[in-house]
Design an enzyme around this catalytic site. Structure first.
Site, PDB file in Angstrom:
ATOM      1  CD  GLU A  96      -2.780   1.108   2.535  1.00  0.00           C
ATOM      2  OE1 GLU A  96      -3.839   1.759   2.506  1.00  0.00           O
ATOM      3  OE2 GLU A  96      -2.443   0.406   3.518  1.00  0.00           O
ATOM      4  CE  LYS A 177      -7.632   1.297   3.353  1.00  0.00           C
ATOM      5  NZ  LYS A 177      -6.464   1.926   3.996  1.00  0.00           N
ATOM      6  CB  CYS A 219      -4.945  -1.566   4.226  1.00  0.00           C
ATOM      7  SG  CYS A 219      -4.139  -1.441   5.851  1.00  0.00           S
TER       8      CYS A 219
END
Length: 352
Positions: A96, A177, A219
């Protein structure tokens, strides 16, 4: 799936009539044949155990150290991707925010415009660097994530975006995301990505020709098992998460989340972290890892730079699902199937 449901309803109707005319129904009890039919239907409607990985695939996750110089970060990423490819990897994953420091203060200044696509090199040097890396290394490349800016600067919209490229350098998919990292653990860490970032709005499944499908998320997305469950039931052989857990949640949940997603869905899971930099404002946990369908951690890095690699095998997925046949034991007569209903797989303004 819907055709199976229609078949079940057609087969079930006579049993319902029997139940209504029998003495158990008169007392409000469920006829045993009805109960069995519901159970049988749930088993029938569960996902299949067919092969999802067509041939072995070596996966490598690059735990990369990144600094303030974007050009240097891109060059360093290229060196590590090529190193992973020399080791036999055909699918390489970067962490990331691999092209920049991670943090709300950095997203706007490092953000690149990806639309309209494909962007020019001046708009997005990271897009072109990733495309070039994939082609030069002859690999499928999950380009970690980069800060993305809306093409209209007045909107002040930014995203945390992963770009996936094929061995020919072509863009195969993109993931913004979905779940933003907003947490407050008193005395430990407070972080609010939503102060700067906007969320993505879709599940990302990417076809790797010759191998099968992977799902890509970023994440904090790993904490939401629904994305993983849907991806697995749509035939993915691996869940890939570029991520940057911290020194509070990392030791508690990083490995656990990877094992949980692998165990629940009986597929491979890869978590790819930046290397830890204690001089930076955000300290990444590191510990990039690969987990197999039985939730065994196959390889795990420490906190420094590393390449973590493993050859994924479809036979391991099939054996796991055969030995523990969750797909034929689910009870959708008791609880809903998250793979049914409204699911978003497309986002109109996503890089293509």
């Amino acid at each position: 799936m819907r055709s199976l449901a229609r078949t079940f309803r057609a087969c079930y109707r006579p049993l319902a009539i029997i139940s209504q005319s029998s003495s158990p129904a008169a007392t409000g009890a469920v006829h045993p044949l009805s109960r069995y039919s519901l159970f049988f239907a749930a088993r029938t409607m569960a996902t299949s155990n067919g092969p999802v990985l067509k041939k072995p695939l070596k996966l490598a996750c690059v735990q990369l150290a990144s600094g303030a110089d974007k050009s240097a970060n891109l060059q360093h990423a290229r060196e590590k991707v090529l190193e992973a490819a020399r080791g036999g990897a055909k699918l390489v994953v970067l962490p990331e925010c691999f092209n920049s420091p991670y943090g709300c203060d950095y997203f706007p200044s490092y953000a690149e415009t990806l639309l309209p696509g494909p962007p020019s090199e001046s708009q997005s040097p990271s897009y072109h660097a990733l495309s070039s890396m994939a082609k030069e290394a002859d690999v499928y490349l999950v380009g970690g994530s980069i800060p993305e800016a809306d093409p209209d600067p007045d909107t002040k919209k930014y995203y945390n975006t992963s770009l996936i490229f094929g061995p020919d350098g072509a863009l195969l998919g993109a993931h913004r995301k979905v779940h933003l990292f907003d947490i407050d653990i008193p005395g430990k860490i407070t972080f609010r990505e939503s102060d700067v970032l906007f969320p993505g709005n879709k599940i990302t499944i990417v076809e790797l020709p010759g191998y099968g499908r992977i799902a890509v998320a970023i994440c904090y997305d790993v904490r939401f098992p629904e994305l993983a469950m849907i991806a697995a039931r749509r035939g993915c052989f691996a869940l890939v998460y570029p991520g940057a857990f911290n020194l509070t949640t990392g030791p508690l949940h990083w490995r656990l989340q990877g094992q949980a997603r692998a165990m629940d869905n009986q597929i491979y899971v890869a978590l790819c972290s930046p290397a830890r930099d204690t001089s930076a404002s955000y300290h990444a946990w590191g510990h990039t890892l690969i987990v197999d369908p039985m939730a065994r951690v196959l390889r795990e890095a420490e906190e420094g730079e590393a390449i973590v690699a493993w050859e994924l095998e479809g036979a391991v997925i099939e054996e796991t699902r055969r030995n523990i046949p969750l797909s034929t034991q689910r009870r959708f007569d008791v609880y809903p199937d998250v793979n049914e209903g409204k699911i978003s797989f497309d986002e109109p303004d996503l890089p293509k």
